[in-house]
Design a protein around this motif. Structure first.
Motif, PDB file in Angstrom:
ATOM      1  N   GLY A   1       0.786  -1.227   0.000  1.00 46.22           N
ATOM      2  CA  GLY A   1       0.000   0.000   0.000  1.00 46.22           C
ATOM      3  C   GLY A   1       0.813   1.270   0.000  1.00 46.22           C
ATOM      4  N   ASP A   2       2.137   1.169   0.229  1.00 50.05           N
ATOM      5  CA  ASP A   2       3.015   2.334   0.130  1.00 50.05           C
ATOM      6  C   ASP A   2       3.186   2.741  -1.334  1.00 50.05           C
ATOM      7  N   PHE A   3       3.969   3.805  -1.544  1.00 47.97           N
ATOM      8  CA  PHE A   3       4.246   4.275  -2.889  1.00 47.97           C
ATOM      9  C   PHE A   3       5.750   4.513  -3.047  1.00 47.97           C
ATOM     10  N   VAL A   4       6.221   4.322  -4.260  1.00 45.93           N
ATOM     11  CA  VAL A   4       7.592   4.708  -4.606  1.00 45.93           C
ATOM     12  C   VAL A   4       7.535   5.748  -5.705  1.00 45.93           C
ATOM     13  N   ALA A   5       8.536   6.617  -5.727  1.00 45.36           N
ATOM     14  CA  ALA A   5       8.703   7.586  -6.802  1.00 45.36           C
ATOM     15  C   ALA A   5       9.982   7.258  -7.549  1.00 45.36           C
ATOM     16  N   LEU A   6       9.913   7.210  -8.855  1.00 42.32           N
ATOM     17  CA  LEU A   6      11.074   7.041  -9.717  1.00 42.32           C
ATOM     18  C   LEU A   6      11.397   8.419 -10.270  1.00 42.32           C
ATOM     19  N   TYR A   7      12.526   8.971  -9.826  1.00 43.61           N
ATOM     20  CA  TYR A   7      12.865  10.341 -10.179  1.00 43.61           C
ATOM     21  C   TYR A   7      13.589  10.429 -11.526  1.00 43.61           C
ATOM     22  N   ASP A   8      13.656  11.654 -12.054  1.00 46.89           N
ATOM     23  CA  ASP A   8      14.383  11.961 -13.293  1.00 46.89           C
ATOM     24  C   ASP A   8      13.795  11.233 -14.495  1.00 46.89           C
ATOM     25  N   THR A   9      12.487  11.024 -14.489  1.00 47.31           N
ATOM     26  CA  THR A   9      11.842  10.243 -15.540  1.00 47.31           C
ATOM     27  C   THR A   9      10.925  11.095 -16.422  1.00 47.31           C
ATOM     28  N   GLY A  10      11.146  12.407 -16.443  1.00 47.12           N
ATOM     29  CA  GLY A  10      10.286  13.271 -17.242  1.00 47.12           C
ATOM     30  C   GLY A  10      10.448  13.112 -18.732  1.00 47.12           C
ATOM     31  N   ALA A  11      11.554  12.539 -19.182  1.00 47.37           N
ATOM     32  CA  ALA A  11      11.773  12.291 -20.611  1.00 47.37           C
ATOM     33  C   ALA A  11      11.801  10.791 -20.865  1.00 47.37           C
ATOM     34  N   TYR A  12      11.153  10.370 -21.905  1.00 50.82           N
ATOM     35  CA  TYR A  12      11.127   8.993 -22.407  1.00 50.82           C
ATOM     36  C   TYR A  12      10.300   8.034 -21.555  1.00 50.82           C
TER      37      TYR A  12
END
Length: 460
Positions: free
Chosen positions: A380-391
């Motif tokens: 139920g937690d969340f993770v964020a994958l950063y630096d993914t604004g392109a592609y």
């Protein structure tokens, strides 16, 4: 705290706030376990940084184009058009998206190594700029171009200055599939003849590579291209080449929040390697993509399960190879930073433990982060994958027929962020339709009730 550190701290806090609000507003949750997010304010700031870097050279005229492949989403492209950017496209789909986003033909550049005659006809009719990738393509343009075409036409060359640390991202290697290999026997002379015989050919194009290519290597390739332009114009006794498309390829720092290298550092490297580029005799074109968007976006994913395997904790999420393809297949070249958040979208604190962040795809290597020290993640937690604004979220892979995730943009001051939909999550109905649902009986219809092949061949 130094100003640069303050900016980066603000970015981290801003993304954390965006994720928390996305959970609170239902953009992320049990029924919507995956989504991409793009900071529209950050994109505008990045474009301004690019412009400022080149505006420091007052004599040069520059058309800054955005590489559409880095974010093939019409609302994102329209935002960039509104910022005054042009658009670099590499096929008929991207060309259509560029027009739908509102880019005028004179601010669009068509690149790709395998343009069809129909693609070339359309581009020439519309007045889109075209960089031919080979002598064969130049000969095709010979037969297709009308004297009244408004298209600026160029030739892509490969300066063969070498590759960076990621071979797949290096386009100026001796055997690259892109452009005319300048150091091959007789190639340079043929380039000069090609321009001599075609007064309508007025631009040179080179793109050395992107991620993994240092500034010095990129600048060296541009210097070689500039020298060729000087050689051609000198041989013809006139300024036949009036523009140089210097491509893009500024690498992105995936190690931390810092934006580096800066566009100003890129311009400084060019000024050192090829000062004549900025004396105003050549119009320039740039084609940046990843460096404008990567650090302005993140992916949010829900932790569906956790388990232990071989003494390692594994958090199974909905962000895997279908959304982070390069990272999964080349983890050393494309590592991503991971943020841990609780079920309310708040940063998770507490003791850390070694964990793998795995995705939903049905193969063992579908892991976006290996052995990371993170606060313990729970279902139920969340993770964020950063630096993914392109592609990443803009060009998903349909592995396991996983639906494309929704994408949202956001803007506003801290405490007052506003969201807007960029792309709706793909429905299962759409997945089925794209998988040939409308032709479900097509193959079985080739056979009769007894399984005999129908038609002339089956009756023979």
């Amino acid at each position: 705290m130094p100003a640069r550190d303050t900016v980066h701290a603000q970015r981290s806090a801003r993304f954390g706030e965006a994720l928390r609000l996305a959970v609170a507003e239902g953009m992320l949750g049990e029924t919507r376990p995956l989504a991409g997010f793009l900071d529209a304010d950050g994109v505008r700031t990045s474009v301004a940084s690019l412009r400022d870097a080149f505006d420091a050279e007052p004599r040069v005229r520059v058309l800054h184009t955005f590489a559409a492949k880095a974010a093939s989403l019409v609302p994102v492209l329209r935002l960039l058009a509104d910022c005054g950017m042009g658009c670099e496209v590499a096929g008929p789909g991207e060309l259509r998206l560029a027009f739908e986003a509102g880019f005028p033909p004179e601010r669009i550049v068509l690149d790709s190594p395998a343009k069809t005659r129909d693609e070339l006809r359309l581009a020439l009719a519309l007045g889109v700029a075209v960089n031919a990738d080979s002598f064969g393509e130049i000969r095709r343009i010979d037969g297709l171009r009308s004297p009244g075409s408004a298209s600026v036409l160029g030739l892509r060359v490969n300066p063969q200055v070498g590759g960076g640390s990621i071979g797949a991202m290096s386009t100026a290697t001796p055997t690259s599939k892109f452009g005319v290999a300048l150091r091959d026997p007789g190639a340079r002379e043929q380039v000069v003849r090609t321009f001599t015989e075609r007064p309508w050919l007025t631009r040179l194009h080179a793109h050395v590579g992107s991620q993994g290519c240092p500034l010095e290597l990129i600048a060296a390739g541009i210097a070689e291209t500039y020298a060729l332009a000087e050689e051609i114009n000198g041989a013809l006794g006139t300024r036949r080449i009036t523009g140089i498309d210097i491509g893009g390829g500024l690498p992105v720092n995936f190690d931390d929040d810092e934006t580096r290298p800066l566009f100003s550092e890129y311009v400084a490297a060019l000024r050192t390697a090829v000062p004549g580029l900025f004396d105003g005799r050549y119009d320039l074109v740039t084609e940046f993509g990843r460096s404008l968007l990567a650090k302005n976006g993140f992916i949010g994913a829900r932790v569906e399960y956790t388990k232990d395997a071989g003494g390692r904790r594994v958090a199974l999420t909905h962000a895997g190879a279908q959304i982070a393809t390069r990272t999964v297949l080349m983890p050393d070249a494309w590592p991503l930073r991971i943020g841990a958040f609780d079920a309310e979208g708040r940063p998770r604190n507490g003791p850390t433990m070694v964990q793998d962040i795995a995705g939903p795809c049905c193969f063992a290597g579908d892991v976006v982060a290996h052995a990371r020290e993170l606060p313990e993640l729970r279902e139920g937690d969340f993770v964020a994958l950063y630096d993914t604004g392109a592609y990443y979220f803009s060009t998903p892979w349909a592995y396991n027929s996983l639906p494309r995730p929704a994408v949202y943009g956001f803007a506003g001051e801290p405490g007052a962020l506003r969201f807007a939909p960029v792309r709706d999550a793909q429905s299962l109905e759409s997945v089925a339709a794209e998988s040939g649902l409308g032709h479900a009986e097509a193959l079985t219809a080739l056979f009769g009730p007894a399984g005999d092949l129908q038609g002339p061949a089956g009756n023979a």
